[in-house]
Design an enzyme around this catalytic site. Structure first.
Site, PDB file in Angstrom:
ATOM      1  N   MET A  13      -3.292  12.222  -0.142  1.00 18.90           N
ATOM      2  CA  MET A  13      -2.109  13.020   0.107  1.00 18.90           C
ATOM      3  C   MET A  13      -1.958  13.134   1.625  1.00 18.90           C
ATOM      4  SD  MET A  13       0.506  14.461  -1.176  1.00 18.90           S
ATOM      5  CE  MET A  13       0.180  14.791  -2.906  1.00 18.90           C
ATOM      6  N   LYS A  41      -3.660   4.003   2.091  1.00 16.32           N
ATOM      7  CA  LYS A  41      -3.259   2.620   2.309  1.00 16.32           C
ATOM      8  C   LYS A  41      -3.176   1.834   0.998  1.00 16.32           C
ATOM      9  CE  LYS A  41      -4.033   0.477   6.018  1.00 16.32           C
ATOM     10  NZ  LYS A  41      -2.737   0.787   6.642  1.00 16.32           N
ATOM     11  N   ALA A  43      -2.580   3.005  -2.129  1.00 15.27           N
ATOM     12  CA  ALA A  43      -1.422   3.443  -2.907  1.00 15.27           C
ATOM     13  C   ALA A  43      -0.119   3.015  -2.245  1.00 15.27           C
ATOM     14  CB  ALA A  43      -1.461   4.961  -3.086  1.00 15.27           C
ATOM     15  N   GLY A 223       3.662  -4.822  15.581  1.00 15.94           N
ATOM     16  CA  GLY A 223       4.736  -3.840  15.673  1.00 15.94           C
ATOM     17  C   GLY A 223       6.051  -4.479  16.082  1.00 15.94           C
ATOM     18  N   ALA A 250       3.117   3.731   7.552  1.00 13.93           N
ATOM     19  CA  ALA A 250       3.170   2.839   6.384  1.00 13.93           C
ATOM     20  C   ALA A 250       3.936   1.550   6.620  1.00 13.93           C
ATOM     21  CB  ALA A 250       3.741   3.552   5.161  1.00 13.93           C
ATOM     22  N   ALA A 251       4.325   1.257   7.862  1.00 13.96           N
ATOM     23  CA  ALA A 251       5.000  -0.016   8.125  1.00 13.96           C
ATOM     24  C   ALA A 251       4.066  -1.184   7.813  1.00 13.96           C
ATOM     25  CB  ALA A 251       5.474  -0.082   9.573  1.00 13.96           C
ATOM     26  N   GLY A 252       2.816  -1.072   8.249  1.00 20.27           N
ATOM     27  CA  GLY A 252       1.849  -2.126   7.966  1.00 20.27           C
ATOM     28  C   GLY A 252       1.592  -2.277   6.480  1.00 20.27           C
ATOM     29  N   ASP A 253       1.506  -1.156   5.777  1.00 18.01           N
ATOM     30  CA  ASP A 253       1.291  -1.205   4.326  1.00 18.01           C
ATOM     31  C   ASP A 253       2.480  -1.840   3.613  1.00 18.01           C
ATOM     32  OD1 ASP A 253      -1.134   0.091   4.654  1.00 18.01           O
ATOM     33  OD2 ASP A 253      -0.253   2.077   4.371  1.00 18.01           O
ATOM     34  N   SER A 283      11.363   0.066   6.569  1.00 18.17           N
ATOM     35  CA  SER A 283      10.531   1.261   6.380  1.00 18.17           C
ATOM     36  C   SER A 283      10.466   2.127   7.630  1.00 18.17           C
ATOM     37  CB  SER A 283       9.115   0.864   5.935  1.00 18.17           C
ATOM     38  OG  SER A 283       8.349   0.375   7.015  1.00 18.17           O
ATOM     39  N   ARG A 286      12.935   5.132   8.370  1.00 17.53           N
ATOM     40  CA  ARG A 286      12.883   6.323   7.521  1.00 17.53           C
ATOM     41  C   ARG A 286      11.568   7.046   7.756  1.00 17.53           C
ATOM     42  NH1 ARG A 286      14.083   2.689   2.122  1.00 17.53           N
ATOM     43  NH2 ARG A 286      16.194   2.033   2.681  1.00 17.53           N
TER      44      ARG A 286
END
Length: 304
Positions: A13, A41, A43, A223, A250-253, A283, A286
């Site tokens: 979380m 990562k 999830a 990036g 979470a961009a990498g995920d 992503s 946002r």
């Protein structure tokens, strides 16, 4: 049937606050907002792969607390198979995230139930691994579990992706031969290779070091500078799509999940990379981790 992606990894979380800048040591800042958002990562990558067209199974552990119930419920709502998500005694994993006005972040992770994902747990859900086209791992669960997962995935002849995050040390030497695609960012590539990574040229040098160590292929994500793809002695730079970043969490995920979903569906490596980049670009426009991950239709519209 959609391509099958199995993600072995963490569910956390995310406790997210925004502040004008990241705090210095010993400093207290006044935050601008706070939210609890499903993350981890593993999830995140599972949600990305599911939203981007794959059939996904998640392998991991959550605690028997309110966060655990929310994390598992969130994955089920995405249509992700959670038969291999175990509920264990104790607290679920959490990530404490500060995001500044430049959309950069600092993260502290507490493993919680993620530490209960052992090799023995994986063995009990081996049937799930057997059904995969692509298997993804990261480093937010115990190293022994990751090593076991990589070797089992290789035995099964699956496409194996390792996102070595967070990286605080070099990888065990015997892992590399199990990896088809090693996907670090610049800081992770620097830790794994022992080389400074601050340019396209240095990213290529780090990728070459990791190829020499035995990894199949290496994608160093950079990036806003895009990424470097290393295949043997051949290197290719993929510029990033230009967007206005709001939050890079979470961009990498998202890239990893999108790349895996596209690769599993039969797309070429180049097309899978560009698809993952488009998803990651959307992503960062946002806020949040899983809430920021786009759908397949959104990525198709963005690319067109």
């Amino acid at each position: 049937m959609p391509a099958k992606v199995v993600v072995i990894g963490s569910l956390n979380m995310d406790l997210v606050t925004r502040a004008p800048r990241l705090p210095r040591g010993g400093e207290t800042l006044i935050g601008e907002s706070f939210a609890t958002i499903p993350g981890g990562k593993g999830a995140n990558q599972a949600v990305a792969a599911a939203r981007l067209g794959a059939q996904v199974s998640m392998v991991g552990c959550v605690g028997n607390d309110a966060y655990g119930e929310q994390l598992r419920g969130g994955l089920l709502a995405e249509g992700i198979d959670c038969q291999a998500v175990s509920v264990v005694e104790g607290a679920s994993g959490v990530a404490l995230i500060v995001v500044d006005d430049n959309s950069q972040n600092a993260i502290v992770i507490v493993a919680g139930a993620n530490g209960a994902l052992t090799a023995e747990v994986l063995d009990r859900v081996d049937e799930v691994l057997q059904g995969a086209d692509v298997i993804i791992c990261q480093l937010e669960v115990p190293d022994a579990t990751v090593g076991h997962a990589l070797k089992r995935a290789r035995e099964l002849g699956k496409i194996v992706i390792l996102n070595p995050a967070p990286a605080s040390r070099t990888l065990p030497a015997d892992w590399y031969a199990c990896i088809d695609y090693l996907i670090p960012n610049e800081s992770e590539a620097a830790v794994l290779s022992g080389l400074a990574v601050d340019s396209l040229e240095s990213a290529e040098a780090a990728a070459a070091h990791l190829i020499a160590a035995g990894s199949g292929k290496v994608i160093v994500t950079l990036g806003a500078q895009g990424l470097v793809f290393a295949n043997g002695a051949r290197f290719e730079h993929f510029p990033a799509p230009r967007v206005k970043a709001v939050d890079t969490t979470a961009a990498g995920d998202t890239f990893v999940g999108g790349f895996a979903a596209a690769l599993a569906s039969g797309k070429s490596e180049v097309d899978a990379i560009r698809f993952g980049q488009a998803a990651a670009a959307l992503s960062v426009t946002r806020a949040g981790a899983q809430p920021s991950i786009p759908t397949l239709l959104e990525v198709q519209a963005f690319k067109s």
